[in-house]
Write an enzyme that holds these catalytic residues in place. Structure first.
Site, PDB file in Angstrom:
ATOM      1  N   SER A 139      -2.405 -56.429  14.500  1.00  0.00           N
ATOM      2  CA  SER A 139      -3.606 -56.444  13.667  1.00  0.00           C
ATOM      3  C   SER A 139      -4.527 -57.572  14.110  1.00  0.00           C
ATOM      4  O   SER A 139      -4.116 -58.488  14.829  1.00  0.00           O
ATOM      5  CB  SER A 139      -3.210 -56.665  12.200  1.00  0.00           C
ATOM      6  OG  SER A 139      -4.326 -56.894  11.369  1.00  0.00           O
ATOM      7  N   TYR A 152       1.627 -60.534   5.430  1.00  0.00           N
ATOM      8  CA  TYR A 152       1.047 -59.575   6.379  1.00  0.00           C
ATOM      9  C   TYR A 152       0.625 -60.294   7.660  1.00  0.00           C
ATOM     10  O   TYR A 152       0.954 -59.839   8.770  1.00  0.00           O
ATOM     11  CB  TYR A 152      -0.155 -58.890   5.731  1.00  0.00           C
ATOM     12  CG  TYR A 152      -0.721 -57.743   6.518  1.00  0.00           C
ATOM     13  CD1 TYR A 152      -0.206 -56.455   6.393  1.00  0.00           C
ATOM     14  CD2 TYR A 152      -1.789 -57.932   7.399  1.00  0.00           C
ATOM     15  CE1 TYR A 152      -0.722 -55.391   7.111  1.00  0.00           C
ATOM     16  CE2 TYR A 152      -2.311 -56.876   8.132  1.00  0.00           C
ATOM     17  CZ  TYR A 152      -1.781 -55.608   7.977  1.00  0.00           C
ATOM     18  OH  TYR A 152      -2.292 -54.563   8.706  1.00  0.00           O
TER      19      TYR A 152
END
Length: 294
Positions: A139, A152
């Site tokens: 990401s 995350y």
């Protein structure tokens, strides 16, 4: 040279919806044979049926090695092998570390990071037979950090460096390894966060592109398929995310902390209160601990 996916077998985790589903559909349209794996069996079975008999599906929890091994065994039996693995399964919790149960934080790390490593371990022997390719979904969060995303961000940064080392380990076996780094993508995961937190939306509006931009799923799929075709070591969606990768010495410095820290004391309590009111640890469509599937 282009790595043509026509006739090749793509093993995609988290394929029941969002980026995984869309990638499976686009790859199938280009002649690939697809194995859709994930937790939502009804959706997976329906999608595989729509794609046709040359595709398959299997229930799979990427945090359970036996489950992964069974999905790989099924794929090989049905489709003959595995050429490309897209380790895409991922979740995001709603809340901060201070306000979330420890098991919720651990679940995000287990799915997003340990799930990737388990997926590789389950498939590497088959991928080696075909001198194939791994695309590990990291990401933009590997290059920056926002409050409310500690688990995350930590997991996605881990995926990136795991992929870096894995690339060296598998090179002599003829296997390529890439990591995918997306900004915000218009998926159920992002829509769930927006629905539960007006603070999240306000924060996005204040951030410069690509930090505050939301790309389409189609843009992400195009980036994934281009990355596979070129066996890239990095896939950026949008491509401007690559600039942030190069700016890490700044974004992770005291200077990079300043704009976020200036808002954090006000923003974090708002986030915590908004997520507390929902009573959910994950979004409505996440299949995670205590998360409804509606």
């Amino acid at each position: 040279m282009t790595y043509d996916i026509t006739g090749r077998v793509l093993f995609i985790t988290g394929a029941a919806r969002g980026i995984g589903e869309a990638t499976a559909r686009a790859a199938a349209a280009r002649g690939a044979r697809v194995a859709l794996v994930g937790l939502e069996s009804e959706r997976l079975e329906r999608i595989a049926g729509e794609l046709g008999p040359q595709h398959t599906w299997a229930p799979c929890d990427v945090t359970d090695q036996a489950s992964l091994d069974a999905a790989v065994k099924h794929t090989v039996a049905e489709l003959g092998g595995i050429d490309v693995v897209i380790a895409n399964a991922g979740i995001a919790n709603h809340g901060t570390v201070a306000t979330s149960p420890a098991d919720v934080i651990a679940r995000v790390l287990e799915v997003n990071l340990i799930g990737v490593s388990r997926t590789v371990s389950a498939t590497v022997a088959e991928v080696e037979k075909r001198r194939g390719y791994f695309l590990l979904v990291s990401s933009l969060a590997a290059f920056t950090a926002l409050p409310g995303m500690a688990a995350y961000c930590g997991a996605k940064a881990g995926v990136e460096n795991y992929g870096n080392a894995l690339r060296f380990e598998l090179a002599h076996r003829g296997i390529g390894v890439g990591t995918a780094h997306m900004g915000w993508i218009d998926t159920d995961l992002v829509r769930d966060v927006k629905a539960d937190s007006s603070t999240f939306e306000d924060t996005l509006r204040k951030l410069p592109p690509p930090l505050g931009s939301i790309a389409t799923v189609d843009e992400c799929v195009a980036g994934f398929l281009e990355g596979i075709a070129k066996r890239k070591r990095r896939v950026f969606v949008p491509k401007s995310v690559g600039l942030l990768a190069g700016l890490r010495p700044i974004t992770f410095s005291w200077l990079g902390d300043l704009p976020i820290m200036a808002q954090a004391k006000k923003m974090v309590p708002q986030l915590e209160e908004q997520f507390r009111r929902t009573g959910r640890a994950f979004g409505r469509t996440s299949v995670g601990m205590g998360a409804p599937k509606d």
